[in-house]
Design a protein around this motif. Structure first.
Motif, PDB file in Angstrom:
ATOM      1  N   ILE A  37     -60.471   3.225  -2.976  1.00  0.00           N
ATOM      2  CA  ILE A  37     -61.610   2.313  -3.065  1.00  0.00           C
ATOM      3  C   ILE A  37     -62.488   2.495  -1.844  1.00  0.00           C
ATOM      4  O   ILE A  37     -62.013   2.417  -0.705  1.00  0.00           O
ATOM      5  CB  ILE A  37     -61.135   0.844  -3.151  1.00  0.00           C
ATOM      6  N   ASN A  38     -63.789   2.754  -2.065  1.00  0.00           N
ATOM      7  CA  ASN A  38     -64.741   2.920  -0.957  1.00  0.00           C
ATOM      8  C   ASN A  38     -64.191   3.892   0.078  1.00  0.00           C
ATOM      9  O   ASN A  38     -64.077   3.583   1.266  1.00  0.00           O
ATOM     10  CB  ASN A  38     -65.051   1.563  -0.322  1.00  0.00           C
ATOM     11  N   ILE A  39     -63.839   5.073  -0.368  1.00  0.00           N
ATOM     12  CA  ILE A  39     -63.110   6.058   0.431  1.00  0.00           C
ATOM     13  C   ILE A  39     -63.964   6.530   1.618  1.00  0.00           C
ATOM     14  O   ILE A  39     -65.153   6.830   1.455  1.00  0.00           O
ATOM     15  CB  ILE A  39     -62.735   7.267  -0.444  1.00  0.00           C
ATOM     16  N   PRO A  40     -63.388   6.613   2.826  1.00  0.00           N
ATOM     17  CA  PRO A  40     -64.134   7.132   3.974  1.00  0.00           C
ATOM     18  C   PRO A  40     -64.533   8.587   3.768  1.00  0.00           C
ATOM     19  O   PRO A  40     -63.913   9.313   2.982  1.00  0.00           O
ATOM     20  CB  PRO A  40     -63.128   6.999   5.128  1.00  0.00           C
ATOM     21  N   PRO A  41     -65.565   9.041   4.462  1.00  0.00           N
ATOM     22  CA  PRO A  41     -65.940  10.457   4.393  1.00  0.00           C
ATOM     23  C   PRO A  41     -64.771  11.354   4.777  1.00  0.00           C
ATOM     24  O   PRO A  41     -64.019  11.042   5.703  1.00  0.00           O
ATOM     25  CB  PRO A  41     -67.089  10.572   5.403  1.00  0.00           C
ATOM     26  N   ALA A  42     -64.607  12.448   4.053  1.00  0.00           N
ATOM     27  CA  ALA A  42     -63.462  13.332   4.269  1.00  0.00           C
ATOM     28  C   ALA A  42     -63.558  14.021   5.630  1.00  0.00           C
ATOM     29  O   ALA A  42     -64.642  14.387   6.089  1.00  0.00           O
ATOM     30  CB  ALA A  42     -63.400  14.374   3.155  1.00  0.00           C
ATOM     31  N   PHE A  43     -62.415  14.162   6.274  1.00  0.00           N
ATOM     32  CA  PHE A  43     -62.317  14.989   7.472  1.00  0.00           C
ATOM     33  C   PHE A  43     -60.901  15.542   7.541  1.00  0.00           C
ATOM     34  O   PHE A  43     -59.970  15.005   6.926  1.00  0.00           O
ATOM     35  CB  PHE A  43     -62.665  14.203   8.744  1.00  0.00           C
ATOM     36  N   THR A 129     -71.295  -1.547   2.268  1.00  0.00           N
ATOM     37  CA  THR A 129     -71.782  -0.171   2.322  1.00  0.00           C
ATOM     38  C   THR A 129     -70.606   0.796   2.337  1.00  0.00           C
ATOM     39  O   THR A 129     -69.456   0.407   2.582  1.00  0.00           O
ATOM     40  CB  THR A 129     -72.622   0.059   3.580  1.00  0.00           C
ATOM     41  N   ARG A 130     -70.887   2.065   2.057  1.00  0.00           N
ATOM     42  CA  ARG A 130     -69.867   3.094   2.224  1.00  0.00           C
ATOM     43  C   ARG A 130     -69.533   3.247   3.706  1.00  0.00           C
ATOM     44  O   ARG A 130     -70.395   3.097   4.576  1.00  0.00           O
ATOM     45  CB  ARG A 130     -70.377   4.440   1.683  1.00  0.00           C
ATOM     46  N   PRO A 131     -68.283   3.553   4.069  1.00  0.00           N
ATOM     47  CA  PRO A 131     -67.927   3.772   5.474  1.00  0.00           C
ATOM     48  C   PRO A 131     -68.711   4.943   6.064  1.00  0.00           C
ATOM     49  O   PRO A 131     -68.936   5.961   5.400  1.00  0.00           O
ATOM     50  CB  PRO A 131     -66.434   4.089   5.419  1.00  0.00           C
TER      51      PRO A 131
END
Length: 312
Positions: A37-43, A129-131
């Motif tokens: 849910i509302n996944i943080p940007p991938a790193f 908002t999105r993270p």
């Protein structure tokens, strides 16, 4: 005094009725971010851990949350800059005790460590908002310990600098060897970030080293009546290990609290006082000004309460 025997209650009378949430449960609880849910940007190295939230309501009405997107309880960047004896000890425990915390992380690949993310709500928490990530700067830790909006509208975030694993517990007592090990490792850093646009963009504001060799993150940052900044921050003044004194029953170096003051919005700091307990840790203190003008501080792990009538 009469000695009354304890009456054993029947099992049915000792059981607690199952808890059921009220009808308005979903009004107050939301999953703001998760691996689905509302996944943080991938790193590289993100493992689904989302924790250590720090929340604040800004003066424009926004709800603002900073948190760690990482891989574990302590999402330190890898490969670990760890003392070799610490690595050997953890691996030994892995064989004899199963898998203690951090043992499996020696094989994890996360070169930045956990990353600090933020998100905001402009409708009192109904939508978010999105993270988005904080900027990556050298030795930045993986979570924000405190957010404070200043009287001038600026927003400060405090972060513990990433420090080396296992060194402080193995500091030599020989002065020359101590100095060689301490170079570029201690005192540990407290990093301050600042935003002047309600948290949309951030920049490094200052770094503080010490006053103790090992410093934890500050969990109390507040403005004084005369416009200065006050910070309550834990530190370990004496290393722990062979040759170093320790309080009775202490399993690690002892923590104390320090009250620090800044006259320039956190660019530079002076130590006002050190306080704590003789035989117990005083760590992760939360506090601020009370209605009577004194400063109160509650500390982990014994819930010890400290109070100052003279601004620390």
């Amino acid at each position: 005094m009469e000695n009354h025997a304890i009456q054993e209650l029947p099992l049915a009378d000792r059981m607690i009725a199952p808890w059921s949430p009220p009808a308005h449960y979903e009004t107050y609880r939301r999953v703001l971010v998760s691996p689905t849910i509302n996944i943080p940007p991938a790193f590289k190295g993100y493992g689904g851990w989302n924790g250590w939230p720090e929340a604040i309501r800004l003066r424009n009405g926004d709800l603002y949350v900073a948190f760690c997107a990482g891989y574990d309880h302590a999402s330190i960047r890898t490969p670990f800059d760890a003392h070799p004896d610490y690595v050997a000890e953890v691996k030994r425990k892995l064989k004899t005790m199963g898998a203690p915390m951090q043992a499996w992380t020696f094989d994890w690949d996360c070169p930045t460590g956990g990353q600090i993310m933020w998100m905001r709500s402009r409708d009192h928490g109904a939508t978010w908002t999105r993270p988005r990530p904080f900027p990556l700067i050298p030795r930045l830790g993986y979570y924000v310990s405190h957010l404070l909006q200043l009287r001038d509208g600026g927003l400060l975030a405090t972060v513990r600098g990433q420090c080396c694993l296992g060194f402080f517990e193995r500091m030599p007592v020989n002065a020359l060897e101590f100095a060689r090990m301490a170079m570029n490792r201690f005192p540990s850093e407290t990093i301050f970030l600042r935003s002047d646009d309600h948290g949309e963009t951030w920049r490094e504001w200052s770094r503080m080293r010490g006053p103790c060799l090992m410093m934890d993150a500050p969990y109390a940052l507040f403005e004084t009546p005369d416009g200065a900044l006050m910070m309550l921050i834990p530190g370990q003044p004496i290393p722990f290990g062979p040759g170093w004194p320790a309080a009775p029953d202490q399993a690690a170096a002892q923590w104390i609290m320090l009250a620090m003051r800044s006259e320039d919005q956190g660019l530079t700091w002076t130590t006002v006082s050190a306080f704590g307990l003789e035989h117990f840790d005083a760590n992760e203190g939360c506090g601020g000004y009370l209605p009577d003008g004194s400063i109160g501080c509650l500390t982990r792990p014994t819930s010890a309460w400290f109070q100052s009538p003279d601004h620390g």
